[in-house]
Motif scaffolding. Structure first.
Motif, short mmCIF file in Angstrom:
data_model
loop_
_atom_site.label_atom_id
_atom_site.label_comp_id
_atom_site.label_asym_id
_atom_site.label_seq_id
_atom_site.Cartn_x
_atom_site.Cartn_y
_atom_site.Cartn_z
N VAL A 69 0.87 -1.17 0.00
CA VAL A 69 0.00 0.00 0.00
C VAL A 69 0.91 1.22 0.00
O VAL A 69 1.76 1.36 0.89
CB VAL A 69 -0.92 0.03 1.25
N GLU A 70 0.73 2.08 -1.00
CA GLU A 70 1.55 3.29 -1.10
C GLU A 70 1.00 4.34 -0.15
O GLU A 70 -0.19 4.65 -0.17
CB GLU A 70 1.53 3.82 -2.53
N VAL A 71 1.88 4.88 0.71
CA VAL A 71 1.43 5.90 1.67
C VAL A 71 1.70 7.31 1.17
O VAL A 71 1.23 8.27 1.76
CB VAL A 71 2.05 5.69 3.07
N GLY A 72 2.43 7.45 0.09
CA GLY A 72 2.66 8.76 -0.50
C GLY A 72 3.60 9.62 0.32
O GLY A 72 4.33 9.14 1.18
N ALA A 73 3.56 10.91 0.02
CA ALA A 73 4.46 11.86 0.67
C ALA A 73 3.94 12.20 2.06
O ALA A 73 2.92 12.83 2.22
CB ALA A 73 4.58 13.13 -0.17
N VAL A 74 4.63 11.72 3.05
CA VAL A 74 4.28 12.01 4.44
C VAL A 74 5.59 12.23 5.18
O VAL A 74 6.59 11.59 4.88
CB VAL A 74 3.45 10.87 5.08
N SER A 75 5.57 13.16 6.09
CA SER A 75 6.78 13.44 6.86
C SER A 75 7.05 12.25 7.78
O SER A 75 6.37 12.05 8.77
CB SER A 75 6.61 14.72 7.68
N ALA A 76 8.01 11.44 7.39
CA ALA A 76 8.30 10.23 8.15
C ALA A 76 9.79 10.11 8.42
O ALA A 76 10.39 9.06 8.22
CB ALA A 76 7.79 9.02 7.37
N GLN A 77 10.39 11.20 8.86
CA GLN A 77 11.82 11.20 9.11
C GLN A 77 12.19 10.23 10.23
O GLN A 77 13.30 9.72 10.27
CB GLN A 77 12.30 12.61 9.44
N HIS A 78 11.24 9.97 11.14
CA HIS A 78 11.50 9.08 12.27
C HIS A 78 11.29 7.61 11.91
O HIS A 78 11.55 6.73 12.70
CB HIS A 78 10.59 9.47 13.44
N VAL A 79 10.83 7.34 10.68
CA VAL A 79 10.53 5.98 10.25
C VAL A 79 11.67 5.45 9.38
O VAL A 79 12.14 6.13 8.48
CB VAL A 79 9.21 5.95 9.45
N LYS A 80 12.10 4.23 9.68
CA LYS A 80 13.16 3.58 8.91
C LYS A 80 12.57 2.38 8.17
O LYS A 80 11.58 1.80 8.61
CB LYS A 80 14.28 3.11 9.83
N ASN A 81 13.18 2.02 7.06
CA ASN A 81 12.77 0.82 6.35
C ASN A 81 12.78 -0.37 7.29
O ASN A 81 13.73 -0.56 8.05
CB ASN A 81 13.69 0.55 5.16
N GLY A 82 11.69 -1.15 7.26
CA GLY A 82 11.57 -2.32 8.12
C GLY A 82 10.82 -2.06 9.40
O GLY A 82 10.45 -3.01 10.10
N ASP A 83 10.55 -0.79 9.74
CA ASP A 83 9.76 -0.47 10.95
C ASP A 83 8.31 -0.89 10.76
O ASP A 83 7.76 -0.75 9.66
CB ASP A 83 9.78 1.04 11.25
N TYR A 84 7.70 -1.38 11.83
CA TYR A 84 6.27 -1.67 11.80
C TYR A 84 5.55 -0.38 12.16
O TYR A 84 5.84 0.24 13.18
CB TYR A 84 5.89 -2.79 12.78
N VAL A 85 4.64 0.08 11.30
CA VAL A 85 4.01 1.39 11.48
C VAL A 85 2.49 1.31 11.41
O VAL A 85 1.93 0.36 10.86
CB VAL A 85 4.50 2.40 10.40
N ARG A 86 1.87 2.33 11.96
CA ARG A 86 0.44 2.58 11.77
C ARG A 86 0.33 3.88 10.98
O ARG A 86 0.95 4.87 11.32
CB ARG A 86 -0.28 2.74 13.10
N VAL A 87 -0.45 3.83 9.90
CA VAL A 87 -0.65 5.00 9.05
C VAL A 87 -2.08 5.48 9.25
O VAL A 87 -3.02 4.71 9.11
CB VAL A 87 -0.41 4.65 7.56
#
Length: 130
Positions: free
Chosen positions: A87-105
Motif C-alpha cells: 500500500v503506497e502511503v505517499g508523501a508524508v513526513s516520516a523522518q522518524h521511520v526507517k525501512n523495516g519499521d512496523y508502522v500505523r498509518v
C-alpha cells in the motif's frame, strides 16, 4: 480612455481579492484539525514510501521476514511478489521511520484502488514499538 483604464484597474483589484480569498480558504481548510474518529488506520512494515500491510509478526518471524525481503534486489520483483500486500502511503513526513519499521498509518481516505493501492489524506505515521 480614462473609463477603460478605470475598468482595467477595477478588474485587476477584483482578481486580486478573489485570489486572496481562495488562498485564505485553502489555508483555513489545511489548518483544520482532523478528529481521531475521522481517521482510518492501516498497519504494516514500512519500505520506501509504502507499507506491506499485515499483522505484526513475532520476533522470530520478523527476523526471517526482514532477511527474506532484503534478499530481493529487484524493486519490481518486490512489488509484484505475492508474499507482500503493498500500500503506497505517499508523501508524508516520516523522518522518524526507517525501512523495516512496523508502522500505523492514519489517513482520511480515499484509497485509490490499483496495485499497489494508494492512500490519500495521510495525516501521520507512527512507529509501533510494542
Amino acid at each position: 480612455m480614462k473609463q477603460k483604464k478605470k475598468n482595467i484597474h477595477i478588474s485587476a483589484v477584483s482578481c486580486g481579492l478573489l485570489v486572496c480569498g481562495i488562498l485564505l480558504i485553502s489555508l483555513v481548510m489545511q489548518s483544520k484539525e482532523v478528529s481521531e474518529e475521522m481517521l482510518v488506520v492501516k498497519a504494516g512494515y514500512y519500505w520506501s514510501g509504502m507499507i506491506d500491510e499485515r499483522e505484526r509478526l513475532t520476533i522470530e518471524e520478523e527476523a526471517a521476514y526482514l532477511g527474506d525481503y532484503l534478499t530481493i534486489t529487484d524493486v519490481n520483483q518486490r512489488v509484484f511478489d505475492t508474499r507482500y500486500n503493498w500500500v503506497e502511503v505517499g508523501a508524508v513526513s516520516a523522518q522518524h521511520v526507517k525501512n523495516g519499521d512496523y508502522v500505523r498509518v492514519y489517513f482520511t481516505g480515499p484509497i485509490l484502488e490499483r496495485y499497489p493501492a494508494k492512500l490519500h489524506g495521510v495525516v501521520r505515521m507512527d512507529v509501533v514499538t510494542e
